[in-house]
Structures are given as structure tokens and as C-alpha cells.
Design a protein around this motif. Structure first.
Motif, PDB file in Angstrom:
ATOM      1  N   THR B 108      91.735  45.825  67.877  1.00 21.43           N
ATOM      2  CA  THR B 108      90.356  45.341  67.785  1.00 21.43           C
ATOM      3  C   THR B 108      89.949  45.208  66.330  1.00 21.43           C
ATOM      4  N   THR B 109      89.313  44.112  65.992  1.00 24.66           N
ATOM      5  CA  THR B 109      88.830  43.893  64.626  1.00 24.66           C
ATOM      6  C   THR B 109      87.346  43.567  64.668  1.00 24.66           C
ATOM      7  N   MET B 110      86.611  44.239  63.801  1.00 26.04           N
ATOM      8  CA  MET B 110      85.172  44.011  63.726  1.00 26.04           C
ATOM      9  C   MET B 110      84.792  43.724  62.281  1.00 26.04           C
ATOM     10  N   THR B 111      83.725  42.984  62.098  1.00 26.24           N
ATOM     11  CA  THR B 111      83.214  42.672  60.763  1.00 26.24           C
ATOM     12  C   THR B 111      81.777  43.146  60.657  1.00 26.24           C
ATOM     13  N   ALA B 112      81.442  43.726  59.526  1.00 28.76           N
ATOM     14  CA  ALA B 112      80.069  44.171  59.299  1.00 28.76           C
ATOM     15  C   ALA B 112      79.126  42.984  59.486  1.00 28.76           C
ATOM     16  N   PRO B 113      77.972  43.222  60.103  1.00 31.41           N
ATOM     17  CA  PRO B 113      77.062  42.107  60.416  1.00 31.41           C
ATOM     18  C   PRO B 113      76.462  41.431  59.189  1.00 31.41           C
ATOM     19  N   ASP B 114      76.490  42.089  58.047  1.00 33.03           N
ATOM     20  CA  ASP B 114      75.995  41.455  56.832  1.00 33.03           C
ATOM     21  C   ASP B 114      76.745  42.038  55.639  1.00 33.03           C
TER      22      ASP B 114
END
Lengths: 99, 295
Positions: B108-114
Motif C-alpha cells: 500500500t502506498t499513500m501520499t500526504a494530502p498536502d
């Protein structure tokens, strides 16, 4: 050389009467604009940045964009070189050895 | 929204339709919605919210408040159903504003929303989560249990023996120049050792220039074990090239024996710089580098 630091540890070439004199060889050969873009914290003293981080001396770090200081120093050195070359040329003329 | 209000389409009155039992952090507001109709309940102290009389079909579930906002889940209900909106763990990340920050466990890969510099990264499962910046810095956070909370705010250049080669290229004296001869500092299992001599300087510096544009402070965790005078022991330098005599920043560790963490102001420095530590030219000077990181 002797420089002066203000209450914020920023460096100055001249003393306005409120500054502290320090001796350091770090700025030997550096132009005034370069020196005055720096902060110098002597050993045994500390400076607190606006965000609360405390820095202890001896620390020498720019408070202005260093690339501006570097550009000023390069221009200073270019002018110095031009003056030396002019002086050398005049000497050669005086000695009658110029080509 | 009151439970007693008959809701068209929900089966009404609790006598018909399916029951949806949702696990969520206690105190969170759980929302279920379908076809534009929404129903909410607050998870009780046991972390459970029960919705009765739901019609069959696909419902969207979310929880908000208290701990975190969960990503929406969709569930297809044909009979009584159970769902779990609890996050597994949270990594509270502080990173240089303006940077892109990602988290991955390899699946799973996530990116900071800002790019604002803070991110409450909610991870869905245990594992080693690698948090990375677009400047190349990265840290690994090990999550092992449900509800674990971790804080990440140090981006290492050297970490107790780990040279962080993915960003530094390693620590070496090769490529550096000085008016004295330079020697390589000794790399030990969890630190770099510096021993002074009267004719040369032992040095360890980054092989690569490092993008520290968005950091305001570089921290160096070192130990002085020998000093020539009150202020002559180890020195830290930062510059755009590897000429020690022309470095932009110089920070002395001081002559006091002992271990300490030294902050260096880099708030007016941008771009890619070299960072190095060296020992003064005296047999009396010695010390160790344990950690170096940016904030």
C-alpha cells in the motif's frame, strides 16, 4: 581580522558604539558585503532563533542568502584582480619591459 | 440525526432490513449513506455503532472525529453485516514544508494530502512503513500493534552506523580538500571515530551533495573525548563544494568532554550542500559521530 557583532550576533565592519569586537580569521580575504551577511556566535555564547532553537558558539553561518554573498565576493575578487593587473601593467611600463 | 425518525428506504422501525455493526474508535461519528440518504451514530465506549433496518444494497461508511478521518469504505449488504473502520496505527510525520511525502509498506502506498509539513499518516496494517521525501530522505517506521502511535520528525543523514547512502552516497574523506592532508575517519559498528594528529585531519563527509533547501536546522549528535583547548576538538562544516577552507558554515563542537546534540542554523541555505565532520590537528583531539539529521 577584527569584526563587530550586534545583539543578534550579526556581523558588521564598523561599530556603531553598541557592538562587541571579535577577532577571527574566518573572514580573511572576504569583502564587506560577504562579512555583513553572516552571523558569528563566539564560543561560550548562544543565540536563540525566532522559532526557539538555541545555537551555541562557535558557530559561523549566513543569515542572508549565501548565493548573494558568494556573488558579491566573486565581484570583489574580480575587481581586485583587475586592480592588480593594472598595477602590474604600470610597473612593466615604468620598467620598459611591457610587450 | 435521531434514531426515532422513520427513514424511507431504510426499512423503518428496526423491524425489517439488515443490521450493520460498525467498529470504530470510541466517540467517532459513523456515517452510513446510500442513494443520497444518510444516517449517523456515535461509536460507543466499546467502539461500536449499530445501524438497524438497513435496506439491501451498497452502502458507504465513514467515521470522523476524535482520532482520525477514515477513508470511505463501501459494503454490499444482503443480510446482517459487520464492518471495521478502525485504523491500525498512526504515524505523525513532520517534514519540510513544500516537500512531497509518501508512505509505503511495499503493498500500500499513500501520499500526504498536502505539502504543508505535517501529516497524520493512518496506516491500515502492521509492517515496516517507509516514509519518503521527494528530496531523497527516507525513514522506516515499524508498526507492530493496533493503535500504535509513532512520531517522525528527524530525517537522517547518518544514523548510528547507517550511512543513509540513498541520500548521502556514504560518508568519506574522498573528494574533500584542505590545506592539511586529510585522512579517513574510522567507521565503527554504530559510530564514526575521529582521532587527531599533529599533521593531518581525519574527516568524514557526505559523498553526495544533499538537498537541504527546506530544512531549517541540521542536528549533529557527537561526543568529544579529547580536546586541545576549550574549543578545539571536532568541527562541522557545510558548503557547496568540498574545499574545507572555503566552507559556508562552520560549527565547532567545543572542548567540553562528553556527548551532545549540536544544532546548526541552515535557514538561509538552499540547494545541495556537502556536510562533513573533522577533527582538529592535535593528538589531544578525538571524538565520535553518532547521528546527523535535518529538521
Amino acid at each position: 581580522m577584527k569584526i563587530y557583532i550586534d545583539s543578534d550576533y550579526k556581523c558588521h565592519i564598523t561599530n556603531d558604539g553598541t557592538m562587541t569586537a571579535v577577532a577571527t580569521d574566518y573572514f580573511d580575504g572576504k569583502c564587506d558585503a560577504y562579512i555583513e551577511g553572516y552571523r558569528y556566535i563566539p564560543a561560550g555564547e548562544s543565540w536563540t532563533r525566532s522559532d526557539g532553537v538555541v545555537f551555541a558558539g562557535e558557530m559561523i553561518a549566513p543569515w542572508k542568502d549565501w548565493r548573494e554573498l558568494y556573488a558579491a565576493q566573486r565581484e570583489y575578487e574580480r575587481q581586485m584582480l583587475a586592480e592588480y593587473e593594472q598595477a602590474l601593467s604600470e610597473i612593466e611600463v615604468a620598467l620598459g619591459v611591457s610587450g | 440525526m435521531s434514531e426515532m425518525v422513520p427513514l424511507y428506504g431504510f426499512g423503518g422501525g428496526g423491524g425489517t432490513g439488515a443490521a450493520l455493526t460498525v467498529k470504530a474508535p470510541a466517540g467517532c461519528t459513523v456515517t452510513v449513506s446510500k442513494d443520497g440518504k444518510t444516517k449517523t451514530k456515535v461509536a460507543d465506549s466499546a467502539g461500536v455503532a449499530v445501524f438497524k433496518g438497513l435496506g439491501t444494497g451498497t452502502w458507504t461508511l465513514t467515521s470522523t472525529g476524535v482520532v482520525q478521518t477514515s477513508a470511505p469504505q463501501t459494503v454490499t449488504i444482503t443480510a446482517d453485516y459487520a464492518a471495521d473502520l478502525r485504523a491500525f496505527a498512526t504515524i505523525n510525520v513532520s517534514y519540510p514544508a513544500g516537500s512531497t511525502c509518501t508512505a509505503t509498506d511495499g503493498v500500500t502506498t499513500m501520499t500526504a494530502p498536502d505539502t504543508g509539513g505535517t501529516w497524520a499518516c493512518v496506516v491500515p496494517n502492521a509492517g515496516d512503513w517507509v516514509i519518503s521525501l521527494d528530496s531523497g530522505f527516507r525513514e522506516t517506521v515499524s508498526i507492530v500493534q493496533d493503535g500504535q502511535m509513532e512520531t517522525l520528525n528527524q530525517w537522517h543523514l547518518y544514523n548510528a552506523g547507517a550511512e543513509c547512502r540513498y541520500v548521502t552516497g556514504g560518508w568519506t574523506e574522498s573528494g574533500y580538500t584542505h590545506y592539511n592532508p586529510l585522512q579517513t575517519a574510522k567507521k565503527e559498528e554504530n559510530r564514526i571515530s575521529f582521532k587527531g594528529s599533529n599533521s593531518s585531519n581525519q574527516l568524514a563527509g557526505t559523498e553526495n551533495p544533499i538537498d537541504i533547501s527546506r530544512f531549517t536546522t541540521i542536528y549533529v549528535d557527537l561526543e568529544v573525548t579529547g580536546a586541545y583547548s576549550n574549543d578545539a576538538s571536532l568541527t562541522i562544516v557545510i558548503g557547496y563544494d568540498r574545499n574545507i577552507s572555503n566552507m559556508m558554515i562552520r560549527q565547532d563542537a567545543g572542548g567540553t568532554i562528553g556527548r551532545r546534540t549540536i544544532p546548526i542554523d541552515v535557514s538561509s541555505v538552499d540547494g545541495n550542500v556537502y556536510i562533513a565532520v573533522f577533527v582538529q590537528t592535535s593528538e589531544a583531539c578525538s571524538g565520535y559521530l553518532y547521528n546527523c539529521w535535518g529538521e
